[in-house]
Motif scaffolding. Sequence first.
Motif, PDB file in Angstrom:
ATOM      1  N   ASN A   1       1.103  -1.248  -0.476  1.00 25.48           N
ATOM      2  CA  ASN A   1      -0.405   0.221  -0.281  1.00 25.48           C
ATOM      3  C   ASN A   1       0.740   1.152   0.065  1.00 25.48           C
ATOM      4  O   ASN A   1       0.298   2.434  -0.167  1.00 25.48           O
ATOM      5  CB  ASN A   1      -0.532   0.004   1.613  1.00 25.48           C
ATOM      6  CG  ASN A   1      -2.114  -0.980   0.618  1.00 25.48           C
ATOM      7  OD1 ASN A   1      -2.832  -1.528   0.482  1.00 25.48           O
ATOM      8  ND2 ASN A   1      -2.737  -1.998   2.021  1.00 25.48           N
TER       9      ASN A   1
ATOM     10  N   ASN B   1       3.526   4.523  -1.436  1.00 30.89           N
ATOM     11  CA  ASN B   1       3.189   4.951  -2.215  1.00 30.89           C
ATOM     12  C   ASN B   1       4.572   4.778  -3.154  1.00 30.89           C
ATOM     13  O   ASN B   1       4.604   5.674  -4.395  1.00 30.89           O
ATOM     14  CB  ASN B   1       2.952   6.421  -2.536  1.00 30.89           C
ATOM     15  CG  ASN B   1       1.835   6.822  -1.594  1.00 30.89           C
ATOM     16  OD1 ASN B   1       0.490   6.127  -2.613  1.00 30.89           O
ATOM     17  ND2 ASN B   1       1.075   7.222  -0.934  1.00 30.89           N
TER      18      ASN B   1
ATOM     19  N   LEU C   1       2.640  13.551  -1.364  1.00 28.27           N
ATOM     20  CA  LEU C   1       1.303  12.806  -2.980  1.00 28.27           C
ATOM     21  C   LEU C   1       0.427  14.116  -2.805  1.00 28.27           C
ATOM     22  O   LEU C   1      -0.167  13.268  -1.792  1.00 28.27           O
ATOM     23  CB  LEU C   1       1.694  11.212  -2.969  1.00 28.27           C
ATOM     24  CG  LEU C   1       0.722  10.779  -4.461  1.00 28.27           C
ATOM     25  CD1 LEU C   1       1.593  11.917  -5.766  1.00 28.27           C
ATOM     26  CD2 LEU C   1       0.830  10.195  -4.886  1.00 28.27           C
ATOM     27  N   GLY C   2      -0.535  14.358  -3.275  1.00 24.54           N
ATOM     28  CA  GLY C   2      -1.930  14.723  -2.765  1.00 24.54           C
ATOM     29  C   GLY C   2      -1.666  16.118  -1.468  1.00 24.54           C
ATOM     30  O   GLY C   2      -2.669  16.529  -1.373  1.00 24.54           O
TER      31      GLY C   2
ATOM     32  N   ASN D   1       2.815  12.139   3.952  1.00 23.59           N
ATOM     33  CA  ASN D   1       2.203  11.540   4.057  1.00 23.59           C
ATOM     34  C   ASN D   1       2.756  10.878   4.844  1.00 23.59           C
ATOM     35  O   ASN D   1       4.345  10.457   5.256  1.00 23.59           O
ATOM     36  CB  ASN D   1       2.163  11.039   2.511  1.00 23.59           C
ATOM     37  CG  ASN D   1       1.238  10.955   1.018  1.00 23.59           C
ATOM     38  OD1 ASN D   1       0.189  11.687   2.206  1.00 23.59           O
ATOM     39  ND2 ASN D   1       1.688  11.536   0.343  1.00 23.59           N
ATOM     40  N   PRO D   2       1.273   9.713   5.293  1.00 26.99           N
ATOM     41  CA  PRO D   2       2.000   8.567   6.596  1.00 26.99           C
ATOM     42  C   PRO D   2       3.597   7.522   6.620  1.00 26.99           C
ATOM     43  O   PRO D   2       4.209   7.285   7.127  1.00 26.99           O
ATOM     44  CB  PRO D   2       0.916   7.279   6.533  1.00 26.99           C
ATOM     45  CG  PRO D   2      -0.221   8.463   5.857  1.00 26.99           C
ATOM     46  CD  PRO D   2       0.120   9.463   5.144  1.00 26.99           C
ATOM     47  N   ASP D   3       3.867   7.449   5.319  1.00 27.26           N
ATOM     48  CA  ASP D   3       5.144   6.323   5.267  1.00 27.26           C
ATOM     49  C   ASP D   3       6.479   7.027   3.978  1.00 27.26           C
ATOM     50  O   ASP D   3       7.112   6.113   3.721  1.00 27.26           O
ATOM     51  CB  ASP D   3       4.494   5.418   3.832  1.00 27.26           C
ATOM     52  CG  ASP D   3       4.812   5.146   2.772  1.00 27.26           C
ATOM     53  OD1 ASP D   3       3.948   6.522   2.437  1.00 27.26           O
ATOM     54  OD2 ASP D   3       4.429   4.592   2.528  1.00 27.26           O
TER      55      ASP D   3
HETATM   56  C1  LIG Z   1      -0.410   7.748  -0.576  1.00 27.51           C
HETATM   57  O1  LIG Z   1      -0.440   8.780  -1.490  1.00 27.51           O
HETATM   58  C2  LIG Z   1      -1.623   9.299  -1.113  1.00 27.51           C
HETATM   59  C3  LIG Z   1      -2.188  10.479  -2.357  1.00 27.51           C
HETATM   60  O2  LIG Z   1      -2.221  10.275  -3.385  1.00 27.51           O
HETATM   61  C4  LIG Z   1      -1.854   9.694   0.300  1.00 27.51           C
HETATM   62  O3  LIG Z   1      -3.791  10.082   0.799  1.00 27.51           O
HETATM   63  C5  LIG Z   1      -2.122   8.105   1.018  1.00 27.51           C
HETATM   64  O4  LIG Z   1      -1.957   8.840   2.502  1.00 27.51           O
HETATM   65  C6  LIG Z   1      -0.353   8.292   0.600  1.00 27.51           C
HETATM   66  N1  LIG Z   1      -0.188   6.900   1.518  1.00 27.51           N
HETATM   67  C7  LIG Z   1       0.904   6.324   2.168  1.00 27.51           C
HETATM   68  C8  LIG Z   1       1.084   5.406   2.741  1.00 27.51           C
HETATM   69  O5  LIG Z   1       1.440   7.458   2.746  1.00 27.51           O
END
Ligand SMILES: *[C@@H]1O[C@H](CO)[C@@H](O)[C@H](O)[C@H]1NC(C)=O
Length: 455
Positions: free
Chosen positions: A45, A47, A187-188, A247-249
Amino acid sequence: MLPPSSFLLAASLLAALPVNADGIYTKKSPVLQVTGKDYNSLIANSNYTSIVEFYAPWCGHCQSLKPAYEKAAQNLNGLAKVAAINCDDDDNKPFCGQMGVQGFPTLKIVTPSKKPGKPRVEDYQGARTAKAIVDAVVDRIPNHVKRATDKDLDKWLGQNEERPKAILFTEKGTTSPLIRALAVDFLGAVDVAQVRNKELASVEKFGVSEFPTLVVVPGGGAEHQLYEGELKKQAMVEFLSKFATPNPDASGKAASSTNSKPKSKSKSKSSKSTSKPTFVPDDEPIVDANDESEAKPAQVPIPVPPLPTLATPESLESSCLAPKSGTCVLALLPEQGEALPAAATDALASLAEIAHKHAQRGTHLFPLYAVPEINSGSQTLRNALGLEDKQGVEIIAVNARRGWWRRYEAQDVYSAVAIERWVDAIRLGEGKKEKLPEGLVGAAEKAKEAEHDEL
Ligand SMILES: *[C@@H]1O[C@H](CO)[C@@H](O)[C@H](O)[C@H]1NC(C)=O
């Protein structure tokens, strides 16, 4: 057909082989250790692009890969995930099977696709060097970076107007791993673009005077800012974090809170450290070219194959006691209650390890077999050789063609090292051999012929 009891026996032998749950990577290793349970959340999961090593601690090629793999992990720190999963751990075995792992080490590159949670998974078949691994992974870092020109930069800035934007001004035409990784982190949350130095109108508009330079345009019409810090991943993530949450990761995140170093404006390329990737302006190689270059792809079967079992007098004879049989090593197993005694399981594990080691190296070794006590051939052999005490395991070498046999005499020491020393002595023709008693070789065949004569 083997009698059902031999299947039970084989199963119990398998179960008795020790399982090594300790992986080869320590807690301090830059290699991310994953399990069947957290693979989805950490890898599938993500990115990020990941490379995942499926390994077993006993596998020699896995151990020799370790330094290169850790070096690759250091060089890819902040750019991609370098992970390993111990397939020898019972908890991970089903998962490794599901992933179609058939040998160790297996390296798979996992690249995010447009569908979240459904990454592209491909086997990495390249050289097992840090440089080759890094190059292959870097090639697959997702590219969410817009390449903008004077013509379309304003339009791009106008999209998602509330969202912060980051623009890297650069002399290079390619998109560096670092800026791609930065775009993945945000991202996002932050849109990222790259503009070349020859786009003069844009360069002038943002007051850029040297390359590369990172500019942030905060959302909602706020004034743009030039980033003054080091062009390194961690520092850049920290800077962008003022405008949006990564983002989280995001890989620079955890490290940045504990590990942040005072920023300096120096962009000297000589500050390359081994533990953190330096900003690599575009197409510069990440790993020095004079990388170690051993390790051609090679795989070994899984699991450590248990010793083959000779369950019947016929199989014992055809494998080792026929007139033309060469050297064989036999583990004559003791009488078995619920389970085999520890000495016997140790002996089996050690012999399996020795056989496995030779198979891995491709060196020739005579065959090694387990012979269960219920095989009447084993009883015949014990009686003929004066090894009647059926409480203990006996390891013997026999050579029917030459008419000799030898006994492993190190009482109660059944470690692989001790047994291998004995095996090596036999390979080298050292040590005293006993004469094989008359009547053992080809006995079953003769008995059969006699039976036929009677009929
Ligand atoms: C991956 O990217 C999306 C935005 O496209 C974001 O919402 C999501 O949290 C990200 N996933 C991780 C695991 O960082």
